[in-house]
Design an enzyme around this catalytic site. Structure first.
Site, PDB file in Angstrom:
ATOM      1  N   ALA A 139      30.659  45.718  48.384  1.00  0.00           N
ATOM      2  CA  ALA A 139      29.393  45.441  47.704  1.00  0.00           C
ATOM      3  C   ALA A 139      29.657  44.934  46.299  1.00  0.00           C
ATOM      4  O   ALA A 139      30.649  45.316  45.671  1.00  0.00           O
ATOM      5  CB  ALA A 139      28.577  46.731  47.615  1.00  0.00           C
ATOM      6  N   ASP A 140      28.770  44.108  45.791  1.00  0.00           N
ATOM      7  CA  ASP A 140      28.825  43.854  44.359  1.00  0.00           C
ATOM      8  C   ASP A 140      28.391  45.144  43.665  1.00  0.00           C
ATOM      9  O   ASP A 140      27.753  46.007  44.273  1.00  0.00           O
ATOM     10  CB  ASP A 140      27.924  42.685  43.968  1.00  0.00           C
ATOM     11  CG  ASP A 140      28.371  42.053  42.657  1.00  0.00           C
ATOM     12  OD1 ASP A 140      29.090  42.714  41.885  1.00  0.00           O
ATOM     13  OD2 ASP A 140      27.999  40.904  42.383  1.00  0.00           O
TER      14      ASP A 140
END
Ligand SMILES: *[C@@H]1O[C@H](CO)[C@@H](O)[C@H](O)[C@H]1NC(C)=O
Ligand SMILES: *[C@@H]1O[C@H](CO)[C@@H](O)[C@H](O)[C@H]1NC(C)=O
Ligand SMILES: *[C@@H]1O[C@H](CO)[C@@H](O)[C@H](O)[C@H]1NC(C)=O
Ligand SMILES: *[C@@H]1O[C@H](CO)[C@@H](O)[C@H](O)[C@H]1NC(C)=O
Ligand SMILES: *[C@@H]1O[C@H](CO)[C@@H](O)[C@H](O)[C@H]1NC(C)=O
Ligand SMILES: *[C@@H]1O[C@H](CO)[C@@H](O)[C@H](O)[C@H]1NC(C)=O
Ligand SMILES: *[C@@H]1O[C@H](CO)[C@@H](O)[C@H](O)[C@H]1NC(C)=O
Ligand SMILES: *[C@@H]1O[C@H](CO)[C@@H](O)[C@H](O)[C@H]1NC(C)=O
Ligand SMILES: *[C@@H]1O[C@H](CO)[C@@H](O)[C@H](O)[C@H]1NC(C)=O
Length: 812
Positions: A321-322
């Site tokens: 994930a960012d």
């Protein structure tokens, strides 16, 4: 990823978390000593290490080297409790003491050199700095695939050396391969530009430079392929709005943005570099983005993650994930009114293996206990993650790199590579009467003015570490001439007229004047899109006044990532020459001076279109479509679809010499066989067009494995100085096909040609890849008929027709 400093939500929360995390992760050693190493072990499966922990390594199957990684990873995960598993699902993996598994921070960055953003790597007394190469937009301008790979190799060598010294991780969340769709985007500096194919080739080369272990570029089972370090292609997908203030007070940022994207644009533009990165680069990680695509946050989109990346493209690695993007899904996007538990369950099921920050670690246990997600899905994610850590040697070491040490960091060889990369990336935009190169006899007293004349950290852009050292423009020029320096503008904002006159005065007596102007991170950066394409404040006035008063020739040097509106100076007779240098890295000053004084003949090309200033008034940043929209009056985007006027077009760049092309290959057609029972595909043509009987074939229906197009171009240097020249090959589909690009890059090569000599640039291409188009309904189709191949563009371009025929085994 969020920038290292910012005060807007949610980064402030996130910064706080980083700080807490940093304290926790270093706690092991000495939380008060900034010079303590981050890692006190070289690799995990060391019997002595286990002994010191009071454990017997032989009891742990995950350390048994005779078992395959997948089996070892499963043994490890199977021996953890649910709570222990969940502790390993964030970038700050907690480790499991009873199993001898230490903490690990997955988050390191290496966009253009080892960086300390993310905290998985750091600079201190142990390693004070690492080579800071030019930002990707500058290296991209070199159009040299060998350069991109060589930089990747140098960066991973420094990373491994830092790892040996206990101050770097082995998982790097670089490169950023989002296509530049709009000139206002703040993160252009981090990317290789606007062409999906060029961006994809950059990704493949940089990733291979970071990841590949010599002799193991491919293996029978790619899930066991050893890695030098692990790279990550980000941000997937259609991510290129950061924070945009539109006219009329409309504001949108990446945490709330839903990109409305057609499947055609997805296939053709937004996904293509990622597909190349995974399939051709064999990257070991992909990061999803903050934005939504068509209403679905990318990190929760099972079709994009599990379906496309892991399924269709067969990723060997993990999806991450960012940072804090699950929090963004819940709190900012408020997607489906999800609770945090709903959200972590959804993204895990969607295919997200690792979180950045702590949403998984906080909520996955409860989500599992409440029956929202299977514990087996956590197991699968962790196994994906651990296999990468095993491939990179965190469990068993990577003996090939054991000898790397401080001598391999900031070595003379790497610093020279950083200098050469910057030289290769310099783009000569104007050179009236061949005023450049300057001459050390005729131009020995020069004036260097402008806000960037003594630039240092500005040259590094963002996601930088501490550089080995700096060569500012002043330093570089001082190697060739006596330099008088006054900034004229104190910073790029250039809001105080008081400083302009003294700078004008020194240019009146100088043999030559070099003006260093442009932008910096205060204008274009992560979380900072531009609202116009102009130079800020009084920079134009300043440049104008210096140029009109100067005695000698005037050279304007622009530091920026995106294009700037310098139409006035392009045509002004007071400005003799213009160079664009991007943000050229720690050695930028030496590189610029080498070009100005002719030690190096520039050969870079613009990797993005420089639109005229009115372009951004014609369409909002939020219109994602690349093709023009005649109903709304939107012009197209990028050289592929925009036919209006530019300050400088994509691919533009001059030299101190002249090159001419001769196409020496004789192939002018290719015949493809449609498989039994395959159909001719219909395209849309305009009314006056010639329509062939079998219009096109869907590429999936063809046999496409071999290079069936050979194009050899003889490049002759007709001038008196040696130089490197970029040969760009474009293809245009047969006339009259509605929606086909104006042209598209199908190949490029940078070749060195000595004065008066010729070299052959040979291209071996696949017609299916290079001559196909993406139809309105998102098929990749190869049109029949007369395509046009162009070698180069502008005045010196050479074009020739190229026919595609279909031979059918059965009639249509
Ligand atoms: C490691 O695994 C192999 C293959 O299953 C097995 O024969 C061997 O006994 C194992 N070694 C140890 C120390 O458990
Ligand atoms: C491309 O880059 C490599 C690696 O830096 C360099 O050796 C080579 O000279 C460059 N090629 C040209 C034609 O400039
Ligand atoms: C995207 O499409 C949705 C649904 O049609 C619409 O509500 C939204 O305003 C569009 N967003 C943009 C940025 O065009
Ligand atoms: C997890 O669930 C328990 C009991 O259902 C609750 O007390 C706890 O606050 C929950 N934890 C989180 C982080 O929501
Ligand atoms: C440099 O300038 C000097 C003095 O004007 C001139 O004699 C010389 O020929 C020039 N050299 C080059 C390489 O142009
Ligand atoms: C140039 O910048 C460096 C680093 O910021 C500084 O130390 C130096 O004094 C500056 N040079 C001049 C001439 O201002
Ligand atoms: C401009 O700089 C001068 C000299 O430092 C200062 O006296 C003046 O107040 C500044 N003007 C503005 C508008 O900031
Ligand atoms: C350029 O594109 C616009 C927008 O689609 C179109 O209306 C115009 O006809 C095109 N001009 C040329 C010269 O092709
Ligand atoms: C239609 O095709 C013809 C050539 O067949 C071309 O000259 C013309 O510009 C095309 N018109 C449009 C609107 O694309």
């Amino acid at each position: 990823m969020a920038p290292p400093c910012s005060n807007s939500s949610p980064q402030s929360i996130f910064l706080l978390l980083v700080t807490i995390f940093a304290a926790v992760s270093h706690g092991d050693n000495s939380n008060s000593n900034p010079n303590a190493p981050l890692y006190t072990y070289k690799y995990i499966c060391d019997p002595q290490r286990f002994e010191q922990l009071g454990l017997n390594m032989a009891q742990f199957g995950f350390c048994n080297k005779s078992l395959p990684y997948a089996v070892r990873a499963k043994r490890l995960v199977d021996s953890m409790t649910l709570a222990e598993k969940v502790g390993q699902t964030g970038n700050g993996a907690t480790g499991v003491q009873r199993l001898g598994i230490p903490q690990y921070n997955w988050w390191s960055e290496a966009l253009h050199g080892v960086s300390d953003v993310g905290g998985g790597s750091k600079f201190s007394n142990i390693v004070p700095g690492a080579t800071s190469f030019p930002t990707p937009i500058t290296s991209a301008a070199a159009f040299n695939e060998t350069l991109w790979k060589t930089i990747g190799e140098a960066v991973s060598t420094e990373a491994r050396a830092m790892h040996n010294l206990g101050v770097a991780g082995l998982t790097f969340w670089s490169p950023n391969i989002n296509v530049v769709r709009d000139p206002r985007w703040g993160r252009i500096l981090e990317t290789p530009g606007e062409d999906p194919f060029v961006v994809g080739r950059y990704a493949v080369n940089y990733v291979r430079g970071l990841q590949d272990v010599t002799g193991f570029e491919t293996t029978d089972d790619l899930n066991t392929r050893p890695l030098k370090v692990s790279a990550c292609c980000k941000h997937y997908a259609a991510y290129d709005v950061d924070a945009w203030y539109a006219p009329g007070n409309f504001f949108i940022d990446r945490y709330h943005y839903s990109a409305n994207v057609t499947e055609q644009d997805m296939v053709e533009t937004f996904l293509r570099p990622f597909e190349m990165c995974v399939k051709d680069g064999d990257v070991s990680s992909v990061m999803c983005s903050y934005n939504s695509v068509n209403g679905i946050p990318t990190c929760t989109d099972a079709r994009l993650l599990r379906g496309t990346v892991r399924g269709d493209w067969n990723l060997h690695g993990y999806i991450v994930a960012d940072c804090d993007s699950i929090e963004v899904i819940v709190d900012q996007q408020k997607y489906l009114a999800d609770t945090p538990e709903d959200a972590v369950a959804q993204v895990l099921k969607g295919g997200l293996d690792l979180d950045c920050m702590s949403f998984y670690q906080t909520y996955l246990e409860n989500a599992t206990r409440h029956g929202l997600v299977k514990e087996a899905d956590i197991d699968k994610a962790l196994i994906n993650n651990y296999i990468v850590l095993m491939r990179v040697g965190l469990f068993d070491g990577q003996p090939a790199y054991d000898s790397l040490n401080q001598n391999n960091i900031c070595s003379a060889e790497h610093v020279e590579l950083a200098t050469d990369a910057a030289r290769q990336g310099v783009v000569l935009l104007k050179n009236e009467n061949n005023v450049l190169p300057l001459n050390t006899t005729a131009h020995k007293n020069i004036a260097a003015v402008g806000p960037h004349a003594n630039a240092t950290h500005v040259m590094l852009g963002n996601y930088a570490g501490t550089p080995c050292s700096y060569s500012s423009p002043l330093d570089g020029l001082s190697r060739y001439a006596k330099v008088s320096y006054l900034p004229g503008c104190l910073d790029v904002a250039c809001l105080n007229l008081t400083y302009i006159f003294p700078a004008v005065r020194i240019s009146k007596t100088a043999d030559a004047t070099i003006i260093f102007a442009g932008l910096d991170l205060s204008v274009e950066a992560e979380s900072n899109d531009r609202s116009n394409l102009n130079l800020p404040g009084y920079q134009n006035l300043f440049i104008r006044q210096v140029a009109s008063a100067a005695k000698g020739p005037v050279v304007l040097v622009i530091l920026s990532a995106g294009g700037v509106n310098i139409d006035e100076f392009k045509s002004s007779s007071d400005i003799d020459a213009i160079l664009w240098v991007g943000y050229p890295g720690e050695q930028g000053g030496n590189a610029i001076a080498d070009v100005i004084y002719g030690k190096y003949n520039p050969g870079g090309r613009l990797p993005v279109t420089w639109y005229t200033a009115d372009y951004v008034m014609q369409l909002p940043m939020t219109s994602m479509q690349l093709r023009p929209n005649d109903d709304l009056g939107f012009p197209g985007r990028t050289y592929k679809f925009y036919n209006g006027s530019t300050v400088y077009p994509f691919g533009f760049g001059l030299s101190y010499t002249n090159f001419i092309y001769t196409v020496v290959s004789t192939q002018r057609s290719v015949e493809k066989e449609l498989g039994l029972g395959r159909h001719c595909h219909q395209l849309q043509y305009n009314t006056s067009a010639y329509i062939p009987p079998c219009q096109a074939a869907i590429v999936e229906d063809l046999s496409c494995d071999d290079d069936d197009v050979a194009i050899d171009v003889l490049v002759t240097n007709t001038g008196t100085v040696d130089g490197s020249h970029v040969v760009v090959l474009y293809a245009t589909a047969p006339e009259g096909i509605i929606g086909a690009p104006i042209k598209q890059v199908i190949g490029f090569q940078r070749v060195f040609v000595a004065a008066g000599k010729s070299e052959v640039a040979s291209f071996k291409l696949q017609s299916c890849r290079s001559l196909s188009i993406v139809t309105g309904s998102a098929y990749v189709a190869l049109p029949a008929g007369e395509h046009t191949i162009s070698v180069g563009d502008g005045d010196g371009a050479v074009q020739f027709p190229f026919q595609v025929y279909f031979k059918s085994q059965k009639s249509f």
